[in-house]
Design an enzyme around this catalytic site. Structure first.
Site, PDB file in Angstrom:
ATOM      1  N   ARG A  22       0.837  -1.197   0.000  1.00  0.00           N
ATOM      2  CA  ARG A  22       0.000   0.000   0.000  1.00  0.00           C
ATOM      3  C   ARG A  22       0.870   1.244   0.000  1.00  0.00           C
ATOM      4  O   ARG A  22       1.762   1.396   0.833  1.00  0.00           O
ATOM      5  CB  ARG A  22      -0.942   0.012   1.215  1.00  0.00           C
ATOM      6  N   SER A 113      -8.144  -1.430   0.633  1.00  0.00           N
ATOM      7  CA  SER A 113      -9.157  -1.777   1.631  1.00  0.00           C
ATOM      8  C   SER A 113      -9.948  -0.575   2.119  1.00  0.00           C
ATOM      9  O   SER A 113     -10.655   0.077   1.351  1.00  0.00           O
ATOM     10  CB  SER A 113      -8.502  -2.537   2.791  1.00  0.00           C
ATOM     11  N   HIS A 114      -9.804  -0.240   3.390  1.00  0.00           N
ATOM     12  CA  HIS A 114     -10.590   0.809   4.023  1.00  0.00           C
ATOM     13  C   HIS A 114      -9.945   2.181   3.892  1.00  0.00           C
ATOM     14  O   HIS A 114     -10.488   3.167   4.382  1.00  0.00           O
ATOM     15  CB  HIS A 114     -10.776   0.482   5.504  1.00  0.00           C
ATOM     16  N   ASP A 277     -16.587  -1.938   3.739  1.00  0.00           N
ATOM     17  CA  ASP A 277     -15.498  -1.018   3.430  1.00  0.00           C
ATOM     18  C   ASP A 277     -15.186  -0.984   1.939  1.00  0.00           C
ATOM     19  O   ASP A 277     -15.948  -1.495   1.117  1.00  0.00           O
ATOM     20  CB  ASP A 277     -14.254  -1.387   4.237  1.00  0.00           C
ATOM     21  N   ASP A 279     -13.123  -2.521  -0.164  1.00  0.00           N
ATOM     22  CA  ASP A 279     -13.059  -3.732  -0.981  1.00  0.00           C
ATOM     23  C   ASP A 279     -14.007  -4.826  -0.513  1.00  0.00           C
ATOM     24  O   ASP A 279     -13.948  -5.949  -1.014  1.00  0.00           O
ATOM     25  CB  ASP A 279     -11.629  -4.259  -1.040  1.00  0.00           C
ATOM     26  N   ASP A 281     -14.388  -6.413   2.468  1.00  0.00           N
ATOM     27  CA  ASP A 281     -14.023  -7.495   3.374  1.00  0.00           C
ATOM     28  C   ASP A 281     -14.259  -7.163   4.844  1.00  0.00           C
ATOM     29  O   ASP A 281     -14.114  -8.043   5.697  1.00  0.00           O
ATOM     30  CB  ASP A 281     -12.577  -7.953   3.143  1.00  0.00           C
ATOM     31  N   ARG A 282     -14.602  -5.931   5.167  1.00  0.00           N
ATOM     32  CA  ARG A 282     -14.862  -5.567   6.560  1.00  0.00           C
ATOM     33  C   ARG A 282     -16.339  -5.275   6.765  1.00  0.00           C
ATOM     34  O   ARG A 282     -17.086  -5.075   5.810  1.00  0.00           O
ATOM     35  CB  ARG A 282     -14.025  -4.356   6.967  1.00  0.00           C
ATOM     36  N   THR A 344      -2.065 -10.489  13.582  1.00  0.00           N
ATOM     37  CA  THR A 344      -2.962  -9.759  12.696  1.00  0.00           C
ATOM     38  C   THR A 344      -2.581 -10.047  11.246  1.00  0.00           C
ATOM     39  O   THR A 344      -1.416 -10.098  10.893  1.00  0.00           O
ATOM     40  CB  THR A 344      -2.870  -8.257  12.977  1.00  0.00           C
ATOM     41  N   GLU A 363     -11.022 -10.614  13.177  1.00  0.00           N
ATOM     42  CA  GLU A 363     -10.060  -9.627  13.634  1.00  0.00           C
ATOM     43  C   GLU A 363     -10.802  -8.445  14.232  1.00  0.00           C
ATOM     44  O   GLU A 363     -11.910  -8.116  13.800  1.00  0.00           O
ATOM     45  CB  GLU A 363      -9.190  -9.137  12.478  1.00  0.00           C
ATOM     46  N   GLU A 364     -10.144  -7.773  15.180  1.00  0.00           N
ATOM     47  CA  GLU A 364     -10.794  -6.645  15.832  1.00  0.00           C
ATOM     48  C   GLU A 364     -11.025  -5.487  14.871  1.00  0.00           C
ATOM     49  O   GLU A 364     -11.818  -4.603  15.146  1.00  0.00           O
ATOM     50  CB  GLU A 364      -9.957  -6.177  17.025  1.00  0.00           C
ATOM     51  N   LYS A 376     -11.531 -12.279   4.862  1.00  0.00           N
ATOM     52  CA  LYS A 376     -12.671 -11.803   5.628  1.00  0.00           C
ATOM     53  C   LYS A 376     -13.735 -11.335   4.649  1.00  0.00           C
ATOM     54  O   LYS A 376     -13.446 -11.030   3.499  1.00  0.00           O
ATOM     55  CB  LYS A 376     -12.261 -10.687   6.589  1.00  0.00           C
TER      56      LYS A 376
END
Length: 543
Positions: A22, A113-114, A277, A279, A281-282, A344, A363-364, A376
């Site tokens: 990233r 991601s996010h 999010d 992509d 996955d969250r 993680t 995951e948190e 995820k």
């Protein structure tokens, strides 16, 4: 079409993190940057001659251009088939599913991601292996080594191809199959969940809002929730993907999805709300008047998964990342199944899933998933929650309360200190690491330390060991703090501080979260010198 071999010079810092490489978008837009990293991936995996690759991303700025570059390079390097989402779009879990269902050799997923998107924001690229999951450390290390010595890459001298039409086209000697990004994923969800019960739930007047945050999950949520399950039109908010995510921050938490939180906390709010999010996955889960922490969500899903057809035989086990609260541990103990604590990064769950040791993982950082893919999966978590609500016929708040009265409550919060000076953040972690062995028995504020260490993970499947995965400090009475530097930021350092306190089922289960964690937060700041070292008196984001 001519295959070109172009000379190149290595770029510094192309080291993949827990979720790929990233960087700022303008970094990726440098001439040759994508090419050098992609060729390094191909070299590290023994080439792609004759192989099948899945390629797609979250649609953020520069996504389309990078995909065209990757396709030309895949063809020039001898790949047989590239499976691409229409328009270049594929959610991360959908890409994982395609890799698995089509027996692909791997995939390249374009996403940060996010993180925000745009020319002045973030971009990312990662390689997933044939099981559909992120590349393990052995492969990411090999990729990094290749980036240091890369001297040439292969590409085609050809124009872009049209990714807007479903079907198969040729690019050199490689076939490019353009697929509906939603179809296969939606079919998998229908296998796992009782769509009849979910249709009946919505037909009963149950109300819901899903915030896709102008990101890739919008088309998936609209197709499944509105078109298939009968949720009213308008259930999906911000459902059209945008290259800059509507100039927002596509991170499903109470800070960046505040309008959704405000809506569900109001007296006339919906019965249920969720967000995903960039992509896909969250996830974030909310009920009328209540926010469900990702740690609690994993625990509730583990305790109730058997209510969905795909999990009616029960779960084999559960795994959580080390910073995630221990709430799911108590569920695993009650179910007499294995529970694993990993570093993680979703890649650490892959071996456990492939070995059949666990069924659910979490995951948190708002990531939850199961053995249906090797990533995820935000929308999957939402559908499992809906399935549970449909069967139990209780509100989210009542399900949470019942869970705490059964297992106790793990009060939990994550404090993010973003864009911290890298030297200051690394110095804080190094000095804290040096004094871990001396902390036990010392009292800081109202808290006494019982144990402190640097977390190392021994993989029970392949025997690999991962060191330095976060600093843990345990306190008397079941409290805990974890400190680690995140690998998902692109500017400075992101220091994450995780705070946890356990309350027994007979205790006070309804304290305001930050109030419940106040003593542990103060003790952690004293131990680490947080304010003095970072210059921050409060976190940027508190979830």
């Amino acid at each position: 079409m001519t295959i070109l071999t172009q000379t190149c010079t290595p770029f510094e810092g192309q080291k993949p993190g827990t979720s790929g490489l990233r960087k700022k978008t303008r970094v990726y837009m440098q001439p040759g940057y994508v090419e050098c990293f992609v060729q390094s991936i191909f070299n590290a995996i023994g080439g792609v001659a004759g192989k099948t690759l899945v390629i797609g991303g979250d649609g953020r700025y520069f996504n389309a251009e990078a995909i065209q570059t990757i396709l030309r390079m895949a063809s020039a390097n001898g790949a047989a088939l590239a499976i691409v989402g229409q328009g270049g779009l594929l959610s991360t879990p959908a890409a994982s599913n395609l890799i698995r269902q089509r027996g692909a050799d791997g995939g390249l997923i374009l996403s940060a991601s996010h993180n925000p998107g745009g020319i002045d924001e973030d971009f990312g690229l990662k390689y997933n292996i044939s099981n559909g999951g992120p590349a393990p450390e052995a492969i990411t290390d090999a990729i990094f080594e290749q980036t240091k010595t890369i001297s040439s890459y292969k590409t085609l001298d050809t124009a872009d191809i049209d990714l807007g039409q479903i079907g198969t086209v040729s690019l050199g000697d490689m076939a490019v199959e353009i697929v509906d990004p939603v179809e296969d994923y939606a079919a998998l969800m229908e296998e796992l969940f009782d769509f009849g019960a979910l249709r009946a739930l919505f037909a009963s007047g149950f109300t819901m809002k899903f915030d896709a945050m102008h990101a890739v999950t919008g088309p998936y949520a609209k197709a499944i929730l509105e078109d298939t399950l009968g949720a009213p039109e308008g259930t999906v908010l911000n459902g059209v993907p945008s290259v800059d995510f509507g100039k927002g921050h596509p991170d499903p938490n109470p800070i960046w999805a505040k309008p959704l939180v405000d809506m569900v906390m109001s007296d006339d709010g919906p019965d249920f709300a969720a967000a995903s999010d960039g992509d896909g996955d969250r996830n974030m889960i909310l009920g009328k008047g209540v926010y469900v922490t990702p740690s609690d969500s994993l625990a509730v899903l583990a305790a109730n998964a058997h209510l969905a057809p795909g999990y009616e035989r029960g779960i084999a086990g559960v795994a959580r990342s080390m910073p995630t609260s221990g709430a799911c541990d108590r569920v695993a103990e009650a179910l007499a199944v294995e529970c694993f604590e990993t570093p993680t990064g979703w890649k650490f769950f892959g071996n456990l899933l492939d070995a059949g040791r666990v069924t659910l993982c979490g995951e948190e950082s708002a990531g939850t998933g199961s053995d249906h893919v090797r990533e995820k999966d935000g929308l999957w978590a939402v559908l499992l929650w809906l399935n549970i609500l449909a069967v139990r016929k209780m509100s989210v708040k009542d399900i949470l309360q019942d869970h705490w009265q059964t297992y106790g409550r793990n009060y939990y919060s994550r404090h993010d200190y973003e864009a911290v000076d890298s030297a200051a953040a690394n110095g804080l972690m190094a000095d804290l690491t040096a004094k871990l062995d001396d902390l036990a028995g010392q009292t800081f504020g109202a808290c006494t330390v019982t144990m402190a260490d640097s977390f190392s993970y021994h993989d029970s499947v392949d025997g690999s060991v991962s060191h330095n995965q976060g600093l843990r400090i345990n306190f008397e009475g079941g409290g805990r703090a974890v400190l680690r530097l995140s690998g998902t930021g692109t500017e400075g350092a992101t220091l994450r501080v995780y705070l946890e306190r356990y309350e027994v089922p007979e205790g006070d289960l309804n304290i305001e979260t930050q109030t419940a964690l106040k003593d542990i937060a103060e003790a952690t700041a004293l131990i680490s010198g947080l304010t003095e070292r970072t210059g921050r008196t409060a976190p940027n984001v508190m979830t």
